[in-house]
Design a protein around this motif. Structure first.
Motif, mmCIF file in Angstrom:
data_model
loop_
_atom_site.group_PDB
_atom_site.id
_atom_site.type_symbol
_atom_site.label_atom_id
_atom_site.label_comp_id
_atom_site.label_asym_id
_atom_site.label_seq_id
_atom_site.Cartn_x
_atom_site.Cartn_y
_atom_site.Cartn_z
ATOM 1 N N VAL A 170 0.880 -1.059 0.155
ATOM 2 C CA VAL A 170 -0.143 -0.036 -0.016
ATOM 3 C C VAL A 170 1.051 1.165 -0.059
ATOM 4 O O VAL A 170 1.666 1.412 1.004
ATOM 5 N N ARG A 171 0.713 2.196 -0.670
ATOM 6 C CA ARG A 171 1.407 3.421 -0.995
ATOM 7 C C ARG A 171 0.673 4.506 -0.048
ATOM 8 O O ARG A 171 -0.494 4.410 0.112
ATOM 9 N N GLN A 172 1.531 5.209 0.399
ATOM 10 C CA GLN A 172 0.965 5.999 1.735
ATOM 11 C C GLN A 172 0.496 7.477 1.216
ATOM 12 O O GLN A 172 -0.637 7.591 1.576
ATOM 13 N N PHE A 173 1.322 8.164 0.710
ATOM 14 C CA PHE A 173 1.040 9.786 0.460
ATOM 15 C C PHE A 173 1.562 10.218 -0.964
ATOM 16 O O PHE A 173 2.713 9.728 -1.300
ATOM 17 N N PHE A 174 0.550 10.735 -1.672
ATOM 18 C CA PHE A 174 0.879 11.362 -2.829
ATOM 19 C C PHE A 174 1.881 12.536 -2.787
ATOM 20 O O PHE A 174 2.668 12.586 -3.358
ATOM 21 N N ILE A 175 1.643 13.328 -1.878
ATOM 22 C CA ILE A 175 2.519 14.685 -1.614
ATOM 23 C C ILE A 175 3.472 14.158 -0.584
ATOM 24 O O ILE A 175 3.215 13.502 0.336
ATOM 25 N N PRO A 176 4.851 14.430 -0.990
ATOM 26 C CA PRO A 176 5.940 14.041 -0.064
ATOM 27 C C PRO A 176 5.857 14.563 1.453
ATOM 28 O O PRO A 176 5.380 15.745 1.445
ATOM 29 N N MET A 177 6.146 14.008 2.318
ATOM 30 C CA MET A 177 5.906 14.329 3.578
ATOM 31 C C MET A 177 6.412 15.463 4.099
ATOM 32 O O MET A 177 6.099 16.569 4.826
ATOM 33 N N ALA A 178 7.660 15.696 3.522
ATOM 34 C CA ALA A 178 8.431 16.886 3.639
ATOM 35 C C ALA A 178 7.510 18.330 3.332
ATOM 36 O O ALA A 178 7.694 19.243 4.039
ATOM 37 N N VAL A 179 6.849 17.922 2.217
ATOM 38 C CA VAL A 179 6.140 19.262 1.740
ATOM 39 C C VAL A 179 4.934 19.477 2.859
ATOM 40 O O VAL A 179 4.689 20.604 2.899
ATOM 41 N N HIS A 180 4.262 18.297 3.095
ATOM 42 C CA HIS A 180 3.169 18.514 4.088
ATOM 43 C C HIS A 180 3.864 19.109 5.612
ATOM 44 O O HIS A 180 2.918 20.196 5.883
ATOM 45 N N ARG A 181 4.727 18.919 5.823
ATOM 46 C CA ARG A 181 5.505 19.481 7.230
ATOM 47 C C ARG A 181 5.822 20.977 6.928
ATOM 48 O O ARG A 181 5.659 21.785 7.897
ATOM 49 N N SER A 182 6.209 21.352 5.684
ATOM 50 C CA SER A 182 6.628 22.437 5.595
ATOM 51 C C SER A 182 5.305 23.374 5.470
ATOM 52 O O SER A 182 5.441 24.633 6.002
ATOM 53 N N LEU A 183 4.272 22.950 4.714
ATOM 54 C CA LEU A 183 3.224 23.666 4.856
ATOM 55 C C LEU A 183 2.312 23.913 6.091
ATOM 56 O O LEU A 183 2.081 25.070 6.365
ATOM 57 N N GLY A 184 2.481 22.765 6.868
ATOM 58 C CA GLY A 184 1.945 22.956 8.242
ATOM 59 C C GLY A 184 0.649 23.287 8.429
ATOM 60 O O GLY A 184 -0.069 23.651 9.562
ATOM 61 N N HIS A 185 -0.201 22.773 7.476
ATOM 62 C CA HIS A 185 -1.712 22.884 7.671
ATOM 63 C C HIS A 185 -2.441 21.599 7.612
ATOM 64 O O HIS A 185 -2.520 21.026 6.510
ATOM 65 N N LEU A 186 -2.950 21.045 8.486
ATOM 66 C CA LEU A 186 -3.551 19.543 8.428
ATOM 67 C C LEU A 186 -4.638 19.627 7.507
ATOM 68 O O LEU A 186 -4.912 18.486 6.748
ATOM 69 N N LYS A 187 -5.690 20.831 7.440
ATOM 70 C CA LYS A 187 -7.040 20.803 6.504
ATOM 71 C C LYS A 187 -6.240 20.768 5.242
ATOM 72 O O LYS A 187 -6.727 20.156 4.233
ATOM 73 N N TRP A 188 -5.337 21.429 4.689
ATOM 74 C CA TRP A 188 -4.788 21.347 3.450
ATOM 75 C C TRP A 188 -4.039 19.891 3.150
ATOM 76 O O TRP A 188 -4.412 19.416 2.091
ATOM 77 N N THR A 189 -3.348 19.205 3.943
ATOM 78 C CA THR A 189 -2.741 18.087 3.951
ATOM 79 C C THR A 189 -3.845 17.029 3.683
ATOM 80 O O THR A 189 -3.830 16.264 2.958
#
Length: 262
Positions: A206-225
């Motif tokens: 199973v693949r986990q995330f389409f957007i790299p985790m580093a990008v999600h952390r950088s954005l820092g908004h759970l709703k966007w993630t």
């Protein structure tokens, strides 16, 4: 390769700096998503685990456990857990938190000596390790030797959008405040081949995330993630291009038959 005797793959994951990557709302979401996939894999093998278990509680070995991920969850599920670390210092935080639990054991040895341990487990879990260990094929083989029923691991797939990080590694390093580690990538065929060499067969991937985790952390908004990842799943982008992958493997029928004859 990144890993060597002085820099084992569980060295950096033992640090507070690494732990901070999985803190806050975004980090908790990462761990929740990981837990859901593991739970799905385990549910599919629940009957086999129950059948093969020879003790009051099923046993699990967590290889390279210094990150501490999933230890509490396995305890909640009724497992007796063994936490492996290449050095005692890498398990210090976990030891302080879990040493009073009678269902927790520590195992300290280099990764390439796991094969020499004369204990087997119902389940072996190897997360955040294969991507940072040079002899990842050998480690997969050793993990299959140590489990009777189920082997769970993860890897960074080659030929996905995440592969762009090779060209933009400097950007990734900047997003992670200079702590990004070089990592191995494998194709699903390479992982399957390594698993089969140990007498196992792949039963889930199973693949986990389409957007790299580093990008999600950088954005820092759970709703966007959540919005991005939910839509990526909806349009099947994650199943095709997501990363990392969490796989499940069990003994192949021929291996089971051979063990029964022995």
């Amino acid at each position: 390769m990144y890993a060597d005797k002085e820099t084992e793959p569980d060295a950096f994951t033992a640090t507070q700096e690494y732990a901070s990557r999985f803190g806050g709302d975004i980090g908790h979401y990462f761990l929740f998503a990981q837990k859901c996939i593991l739970a799905e894999h385990i549910a599919g093998m629940a009957a086999d685990i129950a059948l093969g278990c020879k003790t009051a509680r099923p046993s699990v070995l967590i290889v390279g456990a210094s990150h501490g991920q999933m230890a509490d969850w396995f305890l909640e599920q009724g497992y007796e857990i063994t936490l492996h670390g290449s050095k005692t210092s890498h398990l210090a935080a976990l030891q302080g938190r879990l040493e009073q639990n009678q269902n927790v054991r520590l195992l300290v040895c280099p990764f390439d000596e796991l094969r020499m341990i004369d204990i087997v487990f119902d389940v072996v879990v190897c997360l955040r390790v294969l991507a940072h260990y040079s002899d990842w094929k050998g480690l997969i083989n050793d993990c299959t030797r140590k489990t009777t029923t189920l082997f769970l691991g993860d890897y960074s797939p080659r030929y996905t959008l995440g592969g762009v990080e090779n060209l933009l590694f400097g950007v990734k390093n900047w997003l992670e405040d200079g702590t990004a580690r070089p990592y191995n990538k494998q194709t699903s065929f390479e992982i399957q081949e390594a698993i089969q060499s140990g007498g196992f067969e792949l039963v889930g991937n199973v693949r986990q995330f389409f957007i790299p985790m580093a990008v999600h952390r950088s954005l820092g908004h759970l709703k966007w993630t959540l919005w991005m990842e939910q839509n990526a799943k909806r349009y099947r982008l994650t199943s095709k291009w997501g990363r990392p992958c969490i796989f499940a493997a069990k003994p192949s029928p021929s291996n089971v038959a051979a063990s029964a004859e022995a």
